[in-house]
Enzyme design. Structure first.
Site, PDB file in Angstrom:
ATOM      1  N   GLU A 154      51.252  15.625 -31.615  1.00 54.93           N
ATOM      2  CA  GLU A 154      52.255  14.618 -32.093  1.00 54.93           C
ATOM      3  C   GLU A 154      50.914  13.890 -30.804  1.00 54.93           C
ATOM      4  O   GLU A 154      51.291  13.133 -30.144  1.00 54.93           O
ATOM      5  CB  GLU A 154      52.965  14.458 -30.857  1.00 54.93           C
ATOM      6  CG  GLU A 154      54.474  15.014 -31.519  1.00 54.93           C
ATOM      7  CD  GLU A 154      55.836  14.766 -31.277  1.00 54.93           C
ATOM      8  OE1 GLU A 154      55.874  14.048 -30.334  1.00 54.93           O
ATOM      9  OE2 GLU A 154      56.734  14.858 -32.665  1.00 54.93           O
ATOM     10  N   GLU A 165      58.424  19.467 -38.438  1.00 50.18           N
ATOM     11  CA  GLU A 165      59.108  19.405 -37.051  1.00 50.18           C
ATOM     12  C   GLU A 165      60.528  18.154 -37.283  1.00 50.18           C
ATOM     13  O   GLU A 165      60.272  17.374 -38.458  1.00 50.18           O
ATOM     14  CB  GLU A 165      58.900  18.868 -35.651  1.00 50.18           C
ATOM     15  CG  GLU A 165      58.710  19.884 -34.504  1.00 50.18           C
ATOM     16  CD  GLU A 165      58.338  19.335 -32.796  1.00 50.18           C
ATOM     17  OE1 GLU A 165      58.938  18.600 -32.121  1.00 50.18           O
ATOM     18  OE2 GLU A 165      57.429  19.543 -32.642  1.00 50.18           O
TER      19      GLU A 165
END
Ligand code: BG6
Length: 497
Positions: free
Chosen positions: A180, A392
């Site tokens: 991220e 995820e």
């Protein structure tokens, strides 16, 4: 007809040919974790401190010091993953366990620990999918270099990558560069994971992003050189912006929002350039990227092998005019509140997040959108023509451990089931999905909400009390979702009920 890869590098070509109807034979079913959130053992066997070991915590939330004690339970945990039938386990390496100071001297005990973790995975036929850096920067590096604005930080990252590639060449076939990166920049006006407000300069922030993107490209070149059989990709948090309605201005806002939040990072990685609309954004915000000679060429030629992406929900947006965003009243705010993050996602001159009433709101305020994964996987396939792994996705909330050791998490099953259904339709429509690793394999500590907010298939028996956690047994219990996911995997995604 079938699509052909832009970079026909490896056996994924063959794999894709099988993705014609639903899940391919070798689909990577698994789940994810990260070092800081599950390992514990923060001061064990020569590990250095990370910024997560010292960061301010939200009131009532445990620290990351003991987490789920994967450091001492990994054999048991990986055995449970084996029992579920995992084909892949996404985990991250703690940089400071390998290099206590972030660079320089290597901690052999750290290398040995991960060697053993990978050995355990292979025992059960599980491919480790290894995130090189998942938020837990070695504290020494932050103290020495400040931030990624200093190019020495990127150099330290590439050196760390070299150590991993040299030492784990025979153990790891799938690497992820960063977790991220895009969220740290997109929400970066505040220290999103630190529980504290720290206003950042936009020019600094986007120059950090640029430096990280260059370091990432260098790491990918290095991986291909040192580990020719391995595959490497990124793990940003990618979703799709839906326009709030049929107003063309809102549609344009959605396009621009996607450029800012998603395409900026992936275009740089895959095409070696930034989306044109970003120039507009940079100009309005007084941002000047200080690129050095060769930066874009390095990105353009690095060729990632796949795209990993985290995806939890959509963005629904409408146009908002340009204005000076004042975040100063956020100082010391509670970053667990959704409205807080929503405010940080407000991008003057681009888009503003609005609530999507198409999806009903659950009792916890969460609006579940199972479609965003299918829409996003289709969009990424069309834009990049690369295989995709969902790194995820999932549903975090408190669970109850019953007296008989059961955990009835039907809400989680429901959530994952509808997502998998949409993934399967997406694959039939051409999305090049080759793996699904929801968050999280076992319960672990949330970035902002302690251990109370749980995501795992396996319940870890501990609460927010660090003193108790220090010596706790942290017994593991199989949740209902554990047995359900085991069936899903055994039937290769056919048996969802
Ligand atoms: C992702 C992160 O953003 O979301 C994970 O990569 C994180 O590290 C996960 O745990 C869930 O978010 P949270 O805030 O509920 O822990």
């Amino acid at each position: 007809g079938l699509r052909v890869y832009r970079y026909p590098l490896n056996n994924l070509n063959t794999l894709y040919k099988e993705i014609v109807m639903s899940f391919p034979k070798d689909f990577f079913w698994g789940a994810s974790t990260s070092s800081a959130q599950c390992e514990g053992g923060y001061d064990c066997d020569g590990k250095g401190m990370t910024i997560w070991d010292v960061k301010p915590l939200n009131p009532g939330c445990c620290s990351f010091h003991y987490a789920s004690d994967f450091y001492h339970h990994y054999k048991e945990d990986i055995a449970l993953m084996g029992e579920m039938g995992f084909k892949m386990f996404r985990l991250s390496i703690s940089w400071a366990r390998i290099l206590p100071e972030g660079e320089g001297e290597i901690n052999q005990a750290g290398l040995d620990f991960y060697k053993d973790v990978f050995r355990e995975c292979h025992k059960y036929g599980i491919e480790p999918l290894v995130t090189i850096f998942h938020f837990d920067l070695p504290l020494a590096l932050q103290q020495k270099y400040g931030s990624w604005n200093n190019r020495r930080m990127g150099e330290a990252y590439v050196n760390y990558c070299r150590i991993l590639f040299e030492n784990f060449r025979d153990d790891v076939k799938y690497w992820l560069t960063y977790n991220e990166q895009n969220m740290l920049i997109y929400y970066g006006a505040v220290d999103m994971v630190g529980g504290t407000m720290k206003l950042q300069d936009m020019n600094d922030l986007y120059n950090q992003a640029h430096n990280q993107l260059v370091a990432q490209a260098k790491a990918i070149h290095l991986c291909h050189e040192l580990c020719p059989d391995a595959m490497i990709g990124p793990a940003p948090n990618i979703t799709t912006a839906y326009p709030a309605d049929s107003n063309p201005e809102n549609y344009l806002a959605a396009l621009n929002n996607d450029d800012l939040r998603n395409n900026f990072y992936l275009d740089a990685l895959v095409f070696g350039r930034y989306p044109a609309s970003m120039n507009n954004y940079f100009e309005k915000n007084g941002i000047h990227i200080e690129a050095q000679e060769g930066d874009f060429e390095c990105m353009r030629t690095c060729h990632p092998d796949f795209i990993g992406f985290n995806c939890y929900g959509n963005d629904t947006v409408e146009y908002c005019d340009y204005y000076e965003l004042d975040l100063s009243d956020f100082e010391g705010g509670d970053n667990r509140k959704m409205s807080y993050l929503q405010k940080l996602a407000e991008k003057p001159g681009v888009a503003k997040a609005v609530s999507n009433t198409k999806f009903p709101q659950g009792e916890d305020g969460h609006r579940f959108d199972p479609y965003c994964i299918r829409v996003t996987a289709r969009r990424l396939t069309d834009r990049y023509h690369l295989p995709l792994i969902i790194t995820e996705n999932g549903y975090g909330r408190p669970d109850t451990l019953e007296d008989d050791g059961t955990v009835h998490d039907s809400y989680r099953i429901e959530h994952l089931r509808e997502t998998i259904r949409q993934m399967s339709i997406g694959i039939d429509e051409g999305a090049m999905l080759i793996g699904y690793c929801p968050w999280s394999a076992i319960d672990l500590v949330s970035t902002r909400e302690g251990i109370t907010k749980r995501y795992g298939f396996v319940y870890v028996d501990r609460d927010e009390d660090d003193e108790k956690a220090k010596d706790a047994e942290m017994k593991r219990y199989r949740k209902d979702s554990f047995y359900w996911y085991k069936k899903v995997i055994a039937s290769n995604g056919k048996e969802l009920d």
